[in-house]
Design an enzyme around this catalytic site. Structure first.
Site, PDB file in Angstrom:
ATOM      1  N   HIS A 162      -5.092  -1.572  -5.273  1.00  0.00           N
ATOM      2  CA  HIS A 162      -4.494  -0.283  -5.632  1.00  0.00           C
ATOM      3  C   HIS A 162      -5.611   0.701  -5.946  1.00  0.00           C
ATOM      4  CE1 HIS A 162      -1.156  -2.964  -6.121  1.00  0.00           C
ATOM      5  NE2 HIS A 162      -1.603  -3.461  -7.242  1.00  0.00           N
TER       6      HIS A 162
ATOM      7  N   GLY B 189       1.488   2.937  -2.636  1.00  0.00           N
ATOM      8  CA  GLY B 189       1.022   3.821  -3.715  1.00  0.00           C
ATOM      9  C   GLY B 189       1.607   3.398  -5.062  1.00  0.00           C
TER      10      GLY B 189
ATOM     11  N   ASP C 293       0.815  -1.222   0.000  1.00  0.00           N
ATOM     12  CA  ASP C 293       0.000   0.000   0.000  1.00  0.00           C
ATOM     13  C   ASP C 293       0.843   1.263   0.000  1.00  0.00           C
ATOM     14  OD1 ASP C 293      -2.211  -1.699   0.136  1.00  0.00           O
ATOM     15  OD2 ASP C 293      -2.127  -1.733   2.324  1.00  0.00           O
TER      16      ASP C 293
ATOM     17  N   ASN D  50      -5.271 -10.348  -3.802  1.00  0.00           N
ATOM     18  CA  ASN D  50      -4.958  -9.831  -2.459  1.00  0.00           C
ATOM     19  C   ASN D  50      -4.483  -8.378  -2.551  1.00  0.00           C
ATOM     20  OD1 ASN D  50      -2.598 -10.608  -3.753  1.00  0.00           O
ATOM     21  ND2 ASN D  50      -1.603 -11.428  -1.951  1.00  0.00           N
ATOM     22  N   ALA D  51      -3.955  -7.997  -3.717  1.00  0.00           N
ATOM     23  CA  ALA D  51      -3.489  -6.628  -3.924  1.00  0.00           C
ATOM     24  C   ALA D  51      -4.690  -5.693  -4.004  1.00  0.00           C
ATOM     25  CB  ALA D  51      -2.684  -6.542  -5.214  1.00  0.00           C
TER      26      ALA D  51
HETATM   27  P1  GDP Z   1      -0.724   0.277  -3.619  1.00  0.00           P
HETATM   28  O1  GDP Z   1      -1.364  -0.993  -3.202  1.00  0.00           O
HETATM   29  O2  GDP Z   1       0.741   0.306  -3.362  1.00  0.00           O
HETATM   30  O3  GDP Z   1      -1.053   0.662  -5.034  1.00  0.00           O
HETATM   31  O4  GDP Z   1      -1.335   1.423  -2.679  1.00  0.00           O
HETATM   32  P2  GDP Z   1      -2.874   1.583  -2.227  1.00  0.00           P
HETATM   33  O5  GDP Z   1      -3.663   2.094  -3.390  1.00  0.00           O
HETATM   34  O6  GDP Z   1      -3.365   0.367  -1.555  1.00  0.00           O
HETATM   35  O7  GDP Z   1      -2.731   2.668  -1.102  1.00  0.00           O
HETATM   36  C1  GDP Z   1      -2.245   3.941  -1.358  1.00  0.00           C
HETATM   37  C2  GDP Z   1      -3.362   4.962  -1.052  1.00  0.00           C
HETATM   38  O8  GDP Z   1      -2.797   6.245  -0.934  1.00  0.00           O
HETATM   39  C3  GDP Z   1      -4.396   5.080  -2.154  1.00  0.00           C
HETATM   40  O9  GDP Z   1      -5.634   5.393  -1.568  1.00  0.00           O
HETATM   41  C4  GDP Z   1      -3.909   6.239  -3.008  1.00  0.00           C
HETATM   42  O10 GDP Z   1      -4.958   6.939  -3.666  1.00  0.00           O
HETATM   43  C5  GDP Z   1      -3.289   7.111  -1.952  1.00  0.00           C
HETATM   44  N1  GDP Z   1      -2.114   7.872  -2.405  1.00  0.00           N
HETATM   45  C6  GDP Z   1      -1.136   7.495  -3.278  1.00  0.00           C
HETATM   46  N2  GDP Z   1      -0.163   8.429  -3.326  1.00  0.00           N
HETATM   47  C7  GDP Z   1      -0.536   9.403  -2.458  1.00  0.00           C
HETATM   48  C8  GDP Z   1       0.085  10.616  -2.034  1.00  0.00           C
HETATM   49  O11 GDP Z   1       1.175  10.981  -2.464  1.00  0.00           O
HETATM   50  N3  GDP Z   1      -0.601  11.342  -1.094  1.00  0.00           N
HETATM   51  C9  GDP Z   1      -1.804  10.961  -0.573  1.00  0.00           C
HETATM   52  N4  GDP Z   1      -2.377  11.714   0.345  1.00  0.00           N
HETATM   53  N5  GDP Z   1      -2.396   9.822  -0.954  1.00  0.00           N
HETATM   54  C10 GDP Z   1      -1.762   9.051  -1.870  1.00  0.00           C
HETATM   55  P1  IMO Z   2      -0.844  -4.213  -2.205  1.00  0.00           P
HETATM   56  O1  IMO Z   2      -0.496  -4.726  -3.569  1.00  0.00           O
HETATM   57  C1  IMO Z   2      -0.923  -4.759   2.132  1.00  0.00           C
HETATM   58  C2  IMO Z   2      -0.839  -8.895   3.604  1.00  0.00           C
HETATM   59  C3  IMO Z   2      -2.130  -9.302   4.290  1.00  0.00           C
HETATM   60  C4  IMO Z   2      -1.596 -10.300   5.289  1.00  0.00           C
HETATM   61  C5  IMO Z   2      -0.480 -11.004   4.506  1.00  0.00           C
HETATM   62  C6  IMO Z   2      -0.914 -12.325   3.872  1.00  0.00           C
HETATM   63  O2  IMO Z   2      -2.146  -3.510  -2.144  1.00  0.00           O
HETATM   64  O3  IMO Z   2       0.282  -3.441  -1.619  1.00  0.00           O
HETATM   65  P2  IMO Z   2      -2.470 -12.959   1.831  1.00  0.00           P
HETATM   66  O4  IMO Z   2      -3.930 -12.703   1.592  1.00  0.00           O
HETATM   67  O5  IMO Z   2      -1.590 -12.420   0.756  1.00  0.00           O
HETATM   68  O6  IMO Z   2      -2.170 -14.392   2.119  1.00  0.00           O
HETATM   69  O7  IMO Z   2      -2.131 -12.175   3.193  1.00  0.00           O
HETATM   70  O8  IMO Z   2      -0.096 -10.104   3.494  1.00  0.00           O
HETATM   71  N1  IMO Z   2      -1.009  -8.342   2.241  1.00  0.00           N
HETATM   72  C7  IMO Z   2      -1.002  -7.038   1.951  1.00  0.00           C
HETATM   73  N2  IMO Z   2      -0.908  -5.955   2.757  1.00  0.00           N
HETATM   74  N3  IMO Z   2      -1.002  -4.600   0.789  1.00  0.00           N
HETATM   75  C8  IMO Z   2      -1.062  -5.665  -0.016  1.00  0.00           C
HETATM   76  O9  IMO Z   2      -1.044  -5.574  -1.365  1.00  0.00           O
HETATM   77  C9  IMO Z   2      -1.098  -6.961   0.544  1.00  0.00           C
HETATM   78  N4  IMO Z   2      -1.161  -8.214   0.056  1.00  0.00           N
HETATM   79  C10 IMO Z   2      -1.101  -9.041   1.089  1.00  0.00           C
HETATM   80  O10 IMO Z   2      -2.741  -8.204   4.925  1.00  0.00           O
HETATM   81  O11 IMO Z   2      -1.011  -9.643   6.376  1.00  0.00           O
HETATM   82 MG    MG Z   3      -2.732  -1.637  -1.760  1.00  0.00          MG
END
Ligand code: GDP
Ligand code: IMO
Ligand code: MG
Length: 448
Positions: free
Chosen positions: A50, A24, A22, A47-48
């Site tokens: 974004h 970004g 997570d 599981n991801a």
């Molecule tokens: P990912 O799984 O790595 O793609 O990240 P996620 O989407 O799960 O989590 C990142 C969250 O932060 C999302 O809700 C994005 O919209 C938000 N986000 C990404 N970059 C920024 C940033 O620079 N500032 C803020 N405030 N939010 C951001």
């Molecule tokens: P993105 O791509 C955050 C974590 C789960 C759990 C562990 C195992 O959005 O960054 P699983 O379902 O994969 O067997 O869970 O891994 N986990 C993540 N945490 N972001 C993710 O993906 C994750 N993918 C798995 O929360 O602790």
């Molecule tokens: Mg994520």
């Protein structure tokens, strides 16, 4: 005849999560997708999660735009860009109903994905029974459960490793063989977990229909990606999850079940290491983690709550609250050792805007000794044995959300960025100052 090998000029770019997920990644991939031809997922499954926020036309004749939020789980984040072709590699585990649910949702939001989404025939399948088993395993673990996403990821990779799994080609090319193997696989799970509620025969009928729907998306994944590279297509490999969740290098057993590190690019797409060019690490300006497991810099206080509220730290896949803490350079150095980042995208810097002081962990005092490497034994990371050592930097106490250039950032903010750069010895090239596509500053290159 000798296999045709790639010239050194066209190498794939890789985007990887450098912490616990997570960070970004999706947003950066979406931005880079404007200049790439193929976006390839190589590991993980749905599981991801974004979130990508993009200004889209309102189509009301006024030419106005409004921010639209896209959620990606299994599908590559390059799909928002209409010129980007997207590919799901063999290292991914594919939940076919989830694939179509996600695709349908994107189409409903106005994306035309026709002819630009492909799936490797070597990718393993995740079934609903894997998801049920994921939940049952967690119950069995009780107090020491992992806190998985319950998307069936662990059980599906277990089927793969135990050589009883089913791959896309089984489903697509020989359904009779698929049926036999499927029954055997489910039977094995019943033997292990008791007869949970699951209608095997009904599922086979459903998969017969899904096979027909999936067929046009399926390609020989190795041929596909090599053809792309050989014809000078610009390829971006999109990491899911993150280094600290890697099956080998993460905080085992509190990890996911795939190779989320740089090695996963080679095994998850079938390309040799010499075809890899830039390796971009995505790093949040602080740290978050979802699920159980050690987290040395976690802030179980008002700082943690502040980061969570200001950063909207709630998981997109499960809606769970993310645990929050300070940036951890011990963890980041370890992450860099394994992935060898050539550039960083520092994200969510704006979330630190209101803080008077910002701490960064530079070392662990473990059993009274200063260590700077990340240990394998999680027991060593317990609160009673490891005390994080912090450097405190002054905050900037002003909003950076509207800043468009590096020079516009307040001096203390730039000092924070340059401090991290120096500590890690890798240039920070992109800085996120908000969730939208436009809230990304390109930093001029500095020597580190
Ligand atoms: P990912 O799984 O790595 O793609 O990240 P996620 O989407 O799960 O989590 C990142 C969250 O932060 C999302 O809700 C994005 O919209 C938000 N986000 C990404 N970059 C920024 C940033 O620079 N500032 C803020 N405030 N939010 C951001
Ligand atoms: P993105 O791509 C955050 C974590 C789960 C759990 C562990 C195992 O959005 O960054 P699983 O379902 O994969 O067997 O869970 O891994 N986990 C993540 N945490 N972001 C993710 O993906 C994750 N993918 C798995 O929360 O602790
Ligand atoms: Mg994520």
């Amino acid at each position: 005849m000798a296999a045709q090998l790639l010239s050194d000029s066209n190498k794939a770019t890789v985007v990887l999560g450098s912490q616990w997920g997570d960070e970004g990644k999706g947003k950066l991939v979406d931005i880079l997708a404007a200049d790439i031809d193929i976006c390839a997922r190589f590991a993980g499954g749905n599981n991801a999660g974004h979130v990508i926020v993009v200004d889209m036309p309102t189509n009301d004749g006024t030419g106005a735009k409004k921010p639209v939020k896209f959620d990606f789980h299994l599908l590559p984040s390059g799909l928002i860009n209409p010129n980007c072709t997207n590919f799901i590699g063999n290292g991914v585990v594919l939940h076919v109903p989830g694939f179509f649910d996600e695709l349908d949702a994107l189409v409903k939001k106005g994306l035309n994905c026709d002819g630009r989404l492909f799936v490797s025939d070597r990718a393993h399948l995740v079934f609903d029974f894997h998801q049920i088993v994921d939940g049952l395993k967690e119950v069995e673990l009780g107090g020491s459960s992992i806190g998985t996403t319950k998307k069936g990821i662990g059980p599906a990779y277990s089927s793969k490793a135990s050589r009883s799994g089913l791959r896309v080609h089984h489903l697509i090319y020989d359904f009779a063989h698929f049926e036999t193997k499927f029954r055997k696989l489910v039977e094995g799970r019943f033997k292990r977990y008791g007869h949970f509620e699951y209608d095997t025969e009904k599922e086979i009928i459903r998969y017969k229909e899904l096979a027909d729907r999936l067929r046009p998306f399926v390609v020989d994944g190795v041929a596909f990606i090599h053809q792309a590279l050989l014809s000078n297509k610009r390829v971006l490999c999109e990491g899911a999850n993150a280094l600290m969740l890697d099956l080998d290098f993460g905080t085992y057993p509190f990890v996911t079940s795939s190779s989320t590190c740089i090695g996963g690019v080679c095994t998850g797409l079938g390309i040799p290491p010499r075809y890899i060019g830039e390796v971009i690490g995505v790093m949040k300006a602080y740290t978050t983690r979802v699920g159980a497991g050690p987290f040395v810099t976690e802030q179980l206080n008002e700082i943690g709550v502040h980061l969570q509220e200001v950063g909207a730290e709630y998981g997109v896949t499960t809606g769970r609250r993310r645990r929050c803490g300070w940036l951890d350079l011990v963890q980041m150095r370890y992450s860099h050792l394994i992935n060898g980042y050539t550039k960083f995208n520092l994200t969510k810097l704006d979330v630190l805007d209101q803080l008077k002081e910002i701490k960064v962990c530079t070392g662990y005092l473990t059993d009274g000794k200063l260590i700077t490497t990340f240990p394998s034994d999680l027991e060593q990371l317990s609160e009673s044995r490891t005390i994080p050592q912090y450097e405190t930097l002054p905050g900037w106490e002003t909003s950076i959300e509207k800043c468009k250039t590096y020079e516009e950032l307040p001096a203390n903010c730039r000092a924070y960025v340059e401090y991290i750069e120096k500590q890690l010895g890798v240039p920070i090239v992109w800085i996120g100052v908000g969730p939208g596509r436009d809230s990304m500053i390109k930093k001029p290159r500095t020597v580190v």
